[in-house]
Scaffold this motif. Structure first.
Motif, PDB file in Angstrom:
ATOM      1  N   GLY A 268       0.817  -1.205   0.000  1.00 36.37           N
ATOM      2  CA  GLY A 268       0.000   0.000   0.000  1.00 36.37           C
ATOM      3  C   GLY A 268       0.856   1.263   0.000  1.00 36.37           C
ATOM      4  N   ASN A 269       0.369   2.293   0.705  1.00 39.61           N
ATOM      5  CA  ASN A 269       1.085   3.576   0.718  1.00 39.61           C
ATOM      6  C   ASN A 269       1.832   3.825   2.023  1.00 39.61           C
ATOM      7  OD1 ASN A 269      -0.895   4.309   2.614  1.00 39.61           O
ATOM      8  ND2 ASN A 269      -2.249   5.081   1.000  1.00 39.61           N
ATOM      9  N   LYS A 270       1.976   2.776   2.849  1.00 39.32           N
ATOM     10  CA  LYS A 270       2.604   2.939   4.158  1.00 39.32           C
ATOM     11  C   LYS A 270       4.026   3.472   4.032  1.00 39.32           C
ATOM     12  CE  LYS A 270       1.673   0.023   7.427  1.00 39.32           C
ATOM     13  NZ  LYS A 270       1.630  -1.176   8.298  1.00 39.32           N
ATOM     14  N   MET A 271       4.800   2.952   3.079  1.00 40.93           N
ATOM     15  CA  MET A 271       6.186   3.373   2.927  1.00 40.93           C
ATOM     16  C   MET A 271       6.276   4.879   2.646  1.00 40.93           C
ATOM     17  SD  MET A 271       8.966   2.200   0.056  1.00 40.93           S
ATOM     18  CE  MET A 271       7.969   2.954  -1.234  1.00 40.93           C
ATOM     19  N   LEU A 272       5.341   5.396   1.873  1.00 43.16           N
ATOM     20  CA  LEU A 272       5.428   6.792   1.441  1.00 43.16           C
ATOM     21  C   LEU A 272       5.233   7.759   2.590  1.00 43.16           C
ATOM     22  CD1 LEU A 272       3.426   6.431  -1.902  1.00 43.16           C
ATOM     23  CD2 LEU A 272       5.916   6.519  -1.599  1.00 43.16           C
ATOM     24  N   TRP A 273       4.157   7.579   3.407  1.00 40.31           N
ATOM     25  CA  TRP A 273       3.903   8.552   4.463  1.00 40.31           C
ATOM     26  C   TRP A 273       4.811   8.339   5.685  1.00 40.31           C
ATOM     27  CZ3 TRP A 273       2.052   7.000   9.250  1.00 40.31           C
ATOM     28  CH2 TRP A 273       1.401   5.766   9.334  1.00 40.31           C
ATOM     29  N   ILE A 274       5.222   7.091   5.930  1.00 45.59           N
ATOM     30  CA  ILE A 274       6.128   6.835   7.068  1.00 45.59           C
ATOM     31  C   ILE A 274       7.513   7.426   6.793  1.00 45.59           C
ATOM     32  CG2 ILE A 274       7.385   5.043   8.316  1.00 45.59           C
ATOM     33  CD1 ILE A 274       4.917   3.312   8.212  1.00 45.59           C
ATOM     34  N   GLU A 559       7.954  19.490  -0.638  1.00 44.89           N
ATOM     35  CA  GLU A 559       7.758  18.121  -1.142  1.00 44.89           C
ATOM     36  C   GLU A 559       6.957  18.073  -2.434  1.00 44.89           C
ATOM     37  OE1 GLU A 559       6.151  15.624   1.851  1.00 44.89           O
ATOM     38  OE2 GLU A 559       7.834  15.888   3.231  1.00 44.89           O
ATOM     39  N   ARG A 560       6.702  19.226  -3.034  1.00 42.33           N
ATOM     40  CA  ARG A 560       5.908  19.264  -4.260  1.00 42.33           C
ATOM     41  C   ARG A 560       6.544  18.418  -5.369  1.00 42.33           C
ATOM     42  NH1 ARG A 560       4.842  25.125  -6.434  1.00 42.33           N
ATOM     43  NH2 ARG A 560       3.816  25.253  -4.410  1.00 42.33           N
ATOM     44  N   GLU A 561       7.878  18.489  -5.461  1.00 38.98           N
ATOM     45  CA  GLU A 561       8.561  17.729  -6.514  1.00 38.98           C
ATOM     46  C   GLU A 561       8.469  16.222  -6.263  1.00 38.98           C
ATOM     47  OE1 GLU A 561      12.525  19.079  -6.975  1.00 38.98           O
ATOM     48  OE2 GLU A 561      11.972  21.180  -7.310  1.00 38.98           O
ATOM     49  N   HIS A 562       8.506  15.814  -4.993  1.00 43.63           N
ATOM     50  CA  HIS A 562       8.398  14.386  -4.672  1.00 43.63           C
ATOM     51  C   HIS A 562       7.058  13.830  -5.141  1.00 43.63           C
ATOM     52  CE1 HIS A 562      11.462  14.849  -1.147  1.00 43.63           C
ATOM     53  NE2 HIS A 562      12.003  15.010  -2.341  1.00 43.63           N
ATOM     54  N   TYR A 563       5.991  14.597  -4.880  1.00 47.94           N
ATOM     55  CA  TYR A 563       4.669  14.122  -5.295  1.00 47.94           C
ATOM     56  C   TYR A 563       4.503  14.157  -6.818  1.00 47.94           C
ATOM     57  CZ  TYR A 563       2.972  13.805  -0.516  1.00 47.94           C
ATOM     58  OH  TYR A 563       2.776  13.431   0.789  1.00 47.94           O
ATOM     59  N   GLU A 575      -4.995   8.156  -4.151  1.00 48.94           N
ATOM     60  CA  GLU A 575      -3.981   7.546  -3.300  1.00 48.94           C
ATOM     61  C   GLU A 575      -3.127   8.628  -2.625  1.00 48.94           C
ATOM     62  OE1 GLU A 575      -2.564   4.036  -1.618  1.00 48.94           O
ATOM     63  OE2 GLU A 575      -4.236   4.380  -3.014  1.00 48.94           O
ATOM     64  N   ILE A 576      -2.844   9.707  -3.344  1.00 48.98           N
ATOM     65  CA  ILE A 576      -2.061  10.806  -2.780  1.00 48.98           C
ATOM     66  C   ILE A 576      -2.814  11.454  -1.616  1.00 48.98           C
ATOM     67  CG2 ILE A 576      -1.249  13.159  -3.252  1.00 48.98           C
ATOM     68  CD1 ILE A 576      -0.321  12.169  -5.975  1.00 48.98           C
ATOM     69  N   LYS A 577      -4.118  11.601  -1.770  1.00 54.32           N
ATOM     70  CA  LYS A 577      -4.920  12.175  -0.676  1.00 54.32           C
ATOM     71  C   LYS A 577      -4.876  11.286   0.564  1.00 54.32           C
ATOM     72  CE  LYS A 577      -8.162  14.830  -3.508  1.00 54.32           C
ATOM     73  NZ  LYS A 577      -9.579  14.990  -3.951  1.00 54.32           N
ATOM     74  N   LYS A 578      -4.890   9.970   0.364  1.00 56.42           N
ATOM     75  CA  LYS A 578      -4.793   9.034   1.499  1.00 56.42           C
ATOM     76  C   LYS A 578      -3.455   9.203   2.217  1.00 56.42           C
ATOM     77  CE  LYS A 578      -7.818   5.302  -0.116  1.00 56.42           C
ATOM     78  NZ  LYS A 578      -7.866   3.866  -0.512  1.00 56.42           N
ATOM     79  N   ILE A 579      -2.378   9.330   1.414  1.00 55.77           N
ATOM     80  CA  ILE A 579      -1.039   9.505   1.996  1.00 55.77           C
ATOM     81  C   ILE A 579      -0.994  10.784   2.837  1.00 55.77           C
ATOM     82  CG2 ILE A 579       1.391   9.930   1.449  1.00 55.77           C
ATOM     83  CD1 ILE A 579       0.932   8.283  -1.128  1.00 55.77           C
ATOM     84  N   SER A 641      -6.523  19.698   3.043  1.00 58.04           N
ATOM     85  CA  SER A 641      -7.015  20.301   1.804  1.00 58.04           C
ATOM     86  C   SER A 641      -5.962  21.206   1.165  1.00 58.04           C
ATOM     87  CB  SER A 641      -8.288  21.102   2.098  1.00 58.04           C
ATOM     88  OG  SER A 641      -8.731  21.785   0.953  1.00 58.04           O
ATOM     89  N   ILE A 642      -5.385  22.110   1.986  1.00 63.16           N
ATOM     90  CA  ILE A 642      -4.386  23.039   1.454  1.00 63.16           C
ATOM     91  C   ILE A 642      -3.120  22.299   1.027  1.00 63.16           C
ATOM     92  CG2 ILE A 642      -2.935  25.025   2.010  1.00 63.16           C
ATOM     93  CD1 ILE A 642      -5.822  25.753   1.675  1.00 63.16           C
ATOM     94  N   TYR A 643      -2.726  21.296   1.805  1.00 62.72           N
ATOM     95  CA  TYR A 643      -1.529  20.504   1.498  1.00 62.72           C
ATOM     96  C   TYR A 643      -1.667  19.884   0.100  1.00 62.72           C
ATOM     97  CZ  TYR A 643       2.534  17.634   2.851  1.00 62.72           C
ATOM     98  OH  TYR A 643       3.781  17.062   2.943  1.00 62.72           O
ATOM     99  N   TYR A 644      -2.840  19.302  -0.154  1.00 61.92           N
ATOM    100  CA  TYR A 644      -3.060  18.662  -1.464  1.00 61.92           C
ATOM    101  C   TYR A 644      -3.007  19.699  -2.591  1.00 61.92           C
ATOM    102  CZ  TYR A 644      -5.420  16.424  -5.358  1.00 61.92           C
ATOM    103  OH  TYR A 644      -5.731  15.945  -6.606  1.00 61.92           O
TER     104      TYR A 644
END
Length: 653
Positions: A268-274, A559-563, A575-579, A641-644
Motif C-alpha cells: 500500500g502507501n505505508k512506505m510513502l507517508w512513514i 515536497e511538491r517535486e516528490h509528489y 492515493e495521494i490524498k490518502k497519503i 485540503s491546502i496541502y493537497y
C-alpha cells in the motif's frame, strides 16, 4: 504597471495562501474589538455594579489580547515572507530595488489589513450583543444588551492595528533585505537525513511521563508533597517537560522506525507517508512539545477558572445567606430603610434577632480552626431565634437544646463536628459555662461587608444556647439586636446596599453585612476573568494549531517535486490524498492526545477530586476539552485540503 497594481494582483494570485493570514488577522480584530467594545457598551456598563473594576479588567484583557495577536501575526507574516523568498528574488533579479519590493509588500499588507479591520469591526459589532449577553449570563444578570459600535472602540482598534501594520512592514523589509539571489538557483534546501532513534531514550520518555503522572496522583496528603512540596513540584514539572520532548523526539520516531521494519511496510502507501514523517521528526519536535505543554496549561487554567467561577457563586450564597443584616435602628430610621428596599426590591422576609455579647475570649482554638477570622467576643442567641432564621431562609436544620447545652456557629473554613462525651466546655460569661454539643456551619451573622470592599472585619463568633438559658441571662447583660431581611433580586441591589450602608454606619460600631456586596465583587470579578480567559484560550489554541498548520504548508511546498515524481510513477490523486491524510493525522493527533492527557491528570487531581459536589464540574471541563479538540480537527481538515492543493500546484496562479 505600478506597485499598487502589482500588489493587488499578487494578493488575488496568492489568495489561498493568504487565507489563513487573513483569517488570523480577522479573528484578532474581532476579539480585540469585542473587548474594546464591551468597555464602552452603555448597556453592559449600566448593568455592571463595580464599574471601575470592570473597566480595569477589560482594559488589561484587551492589552493582553492585542499583544498575543501581535506575536501571532508576526509569526504568520514571517512564514509568508519565507514562502515568497524566491518570488522576491525574481523581482530583484529583474531589476527592482529592495525598497520597491518592500513597498509592494507594504501595499499588500495594507490591503489585507484594511479588509481585515473593516470586516472585523463589522463582525465584532454584530457579535457585541451575543458576547454582552454571555457576560451578563455569567454574572446572572437579566439586562438587555443591544448591538453597539462605540466610536472609542473603533478608533482604538484602527490605531492599534495601524501600529501593527507598521511593525509588520518593518519585519517584511528586513526579510526582503535577507533575500539572496543565489537562492533562485537552488531547487530546494538540502534535506535532513532520517534521524536515528534510541530505544533507551524512547523508553525513558514513557517512564518520565508515567512517573510524573504518578507523582501528580500522590498530591494532597502524602508525605512527599507535605514535606517536599517545592522540590516535588519542580521535579514533576521537569520530568513532564523532558518526557514530552523525548516522546516526540525519540518515542514517535522509534515507532515509525519499527513500522518501517515491518513485513507489510512495502504494501500500500505505508512506505510513502512513514518515510516522509521520519525525515520531518527533527523539525517538528519543538513545535509538538510546545503545543502539547502549552495546550495542557491552557486547558487546565480555563478548567480551573471555570470551576472556581461556579464554586465561588455557590460559596457566596452559603457564606452570605442574609440579603441584608445590620444593627437595629430607631423606628424612624428602620422605616426609612424598609422604604428604600421596597422601592426597588420588595421585602419577602424579615426577622429581628437579639443576642448577648460576651467578654473577649482569646483562646478559641478548640472550636475554630482559624480563630483570627472570628471576633474575640461571642454573641449568644437563643435556639428559637436560630430556628426562625432557618424558616426565613428555607435552608438549614432546626436545633433543640436543653439546659446548658450550646452550639458553635462557624463558616466554610471549619468542618462541622458533633462532640462526644466528655463535651468541651466554653465559659463565655464570667459566671456561666456551657457544654458545646456540636459545631455547625451556619453563619447567623455573616462577615461584615461594605459596598466598596468584601470584608470590613472578622465574622461575629456565634453561640446558640437554649431558650431557658438565654431567658435567665438576658436580665443581667446588655442585649444587641440585629435586623435580617430577605428581598427580591438581591444580586442586583447594589444601589440599595450603598444607601442602607451609609445610614447604618453613621452610628459608630454598627454591624452591616449584605449578600450583594460580596456577590458583586466575587461573581463579577470571576465572571470577567472566566470570560477573558475563554477568549485567551480561543486565541491560544488557534495560534498553536496554526503553528503546526504553517509548518505543514512549508513542508508541502518543499515536497511538491516528490509528489510530482509519484504521479509520474502512476500514483493517482485518490492515493495521494490518502497519503496526506495519514501523514498529517500523525502530525496532529499525538500533540492533541498528549495535551489532553496532561491536562486531564492536572484537572482530575487538582480540581475534580477536591470539588466533588459541583454538578456542572465535568460539563465545564469536557466543554473546554471539546473546544480544544474541535480547533485541532478544523486545522487538520484544512491542512489536508491546502496541502493537497500545494503539492498539486493548485494553490497559486
Amino acid at each position: 504597471m505600478n506597485l499598487v497594481d502589482l500588489s493587488w494582483r499578487n494578493m488575488k494570485r496568492n489568495f489561498r495562501l493568504y487565507t489563513i493570514y487573513f483569517i488570523s488577522m480577522l479573528v484578532g480584530v474581532v476579539i480585540y474589538f469585542t473587548f474594546s467594545g464591551l468597555t464602552f457598551n452603555e448597556d453592559v456598563v449600566a448593568a455592571i455594579q463595580n464599574k471601575e473594576n470592570y473597566k480595569m479588567v477589560i482594559s488589561i484583557a484587551s492589552v493582553i489580547v492585542f499583544l498575543f495577536i501581535v506575536f501571532f501575526i508576526l509569526y504568520a507574516n514571517s512564514f509568508f515572507m519565507k514562502q515568497r523568498r524566491k518570488e522576491f528574488g525574481m523581482y530583484l533579479l529583474y531589476g527592482m530595488k529592495e525598497r520597491q519590493v518592500a513597498t509592494m509588500v507594504f501595499f499588500e499588507t495594507l490591503f489585507l489589513s484594511a479588509i481585515s479591520v473593516s470586516s472585523g469591526i463589522l463582525i465584532g459589532g454584530l457579535l457585541s450583543k451575543f458576547f454582552g449577553m454571555v457576560l451578563m449570563n455569567l454574572m446572572n444578570y437579566n439586562d438587555d444588551i443591544s448591538f453597539a459600535f462605540p466610536l472609542e472602540a473603533i478608533l482604538s482598534t484602527i490605531l492599534l492595528f495601524a501600529l501593527l501594520i507598521g511593525i509588520i512592514t518593518i519585519q517584511s523589509y528586513f526579510n526582503v533585505r535577507r533575500v539572496q539571489l543565489v537562492e533562485l538557483f537552488h531547487a530546494k534546501e538540502k534535506m535532513d537525513k532520517p534521524f536515528k532513534f534510541s530505544f533507551g531514550l524512547a523508553l525513558l520518555s514513557i517512564i518520565l511521563i508515567i512517573g510524573s503522572y504518578y507523582t501528580i496522583t500522590l498530591s494532597g496528603d502524602t508525605d512527599i508533597w507535605k514535606e517536599h512540596k517545592k522540590e516535588t513540584l519542580i521535579a514533576t514539572t521537569v520530568a513532564l517537560i523532558v518526557g514530552t520532548y523525548l516522546f516526540f523526539r525519540q518515542f514517535s520516531g522509534w515507532v515509525l522506525q519499527k513500522m518501517s521494519y515491518s513485513k507489510n511496510y512495502l504494501i500500500g502507501n505505508k512506505m510513502l507517508w512513514i518515510s516522509s514523517l521520519r525525515f520531518s521528526i527533527r523539525g517538528n519536535t519543538i513545535n509538538f512539545t510546545f503545543n502539547s505543554l502549552i495546550s495542557a496549561v491552557i486547558i487546565f487554567a480555563v478548567g480551573f477558572i471555570a470551576v472556581d467561577y461556579a464554586v465561588k457563586a455557590d460559596v457566596v450564597k452559603k457564606e452570605y445567606p442574609n440579603h441584608f443584616a445590620f444593627s437595629t435602628q430607631d423606628d424612624e430610621t428602620q422605616k426609612q430603610i424598609e422604604q428604600i428596599m421596597n422601592d426597588s426590591h420588595p421585602i419577602i422576609g424579615h426577622e429581628t434577632i437579639t443576642g448577648i455579647q460576651s467578654e473577649k475570649i482569646p483562646n478559641r482554638k478548640t472550636f475554630f480552626s482559624y480563630p483570627e477570622y472570628y471576633t474575640e467576643e461571642f454573641y449568644l442567641f437563643p435556639e428559637s431565634q436560630l430556628n426562625a432564621i432557618v424558616d426565613l431562609r428555607g435552608v438549614g436544620e432546626k436545633v433543640d437544646l436543653e439546659g446548658e447545652e450550646a452550639i458553635v456557629l462557624t463558616r466554610g473554613l471549619d468542618e462541622p463536628t458533633k462532640y462526644k462525651s466528655p463535651l468541651p466546655e466554653l465559659t463565655v460569661l464570667a459566671d456561666h459555662t456551657f457544654r458545646v454539643v456540636e459545631k455547625i456551619r451556619y453563619p447567623l451573622l455573616s462577615v461584615p461587608t461594605s459596598p466598596s470592599e468584601e470584608s470590613t472585619g472578622p465574622q461575629p463568633s456565634g453561640l446558640v444556647i437554649s431558650d431557658e438559658a438565654f431567658a435567665s441571662l438576658k436580665e443581667n447583660h446588655t442585649l444587641s439586636s440585629y435586623e435580617i431581611y430577605q428581598i427580591k433580586d438581591p444580586n442586583i441591589a447594589n444601589d440599595v446596599s450603598r444607601k442602607i450602608y451609609d445610614i447604618v454606619m453613621k452610628t459608630e460600631g454598627s454591624y452591616y453585612s449584605a449578600y450583594v456586596d460580596s456577590y458583586s465583587l466575587n461573581t463579577e470579578s470571576s465572571s470577567l476573568v472566566l470570560f477573558s480567559v475563554a477568549f485567551f484560550e480561543v486565541i491560544a489554541l488557534f495560534a498553536l494549531g496554526s503553528v503546526i498548520y504553517f509548518k505543514q504548508l512549508r513542508e508541502a511546498t518543499e515536497e511538491r517535486e516528490h509528489y510530482a515524481i509519484l504521479r509520474k510513477m502512476g500514483v493517482d490523486d485518490k492515493e495521494i490524498k490518502k497519503i496526506i491524510r495519514k501523514q498529517l493525522l500523525f502530525v496532529f493527533l499525538p500533540p492533541l492526545i498528549l495535551g489532553l492527557v496532561h491536562s486531564w491528570y492536572l484537572l482530575y487531581y487538582a480540581v475534580i477530586l477536591i470539588i466533588k459536589d459541583l454538578p456542572s464540574l465535568t460539563t465545564i471541563i469536557f466543554s473546554v476539552m471539546g473546544l480544544y479538540v474541535l480547533t485541532y480537527v478544523i486545522f487538520y481538515v484544512s491542512s489536508t485540503s491546502i496541502y493537497y492543493k500545494i503539492i498539486s500546484g493548485k494553490n497559486t496562479r
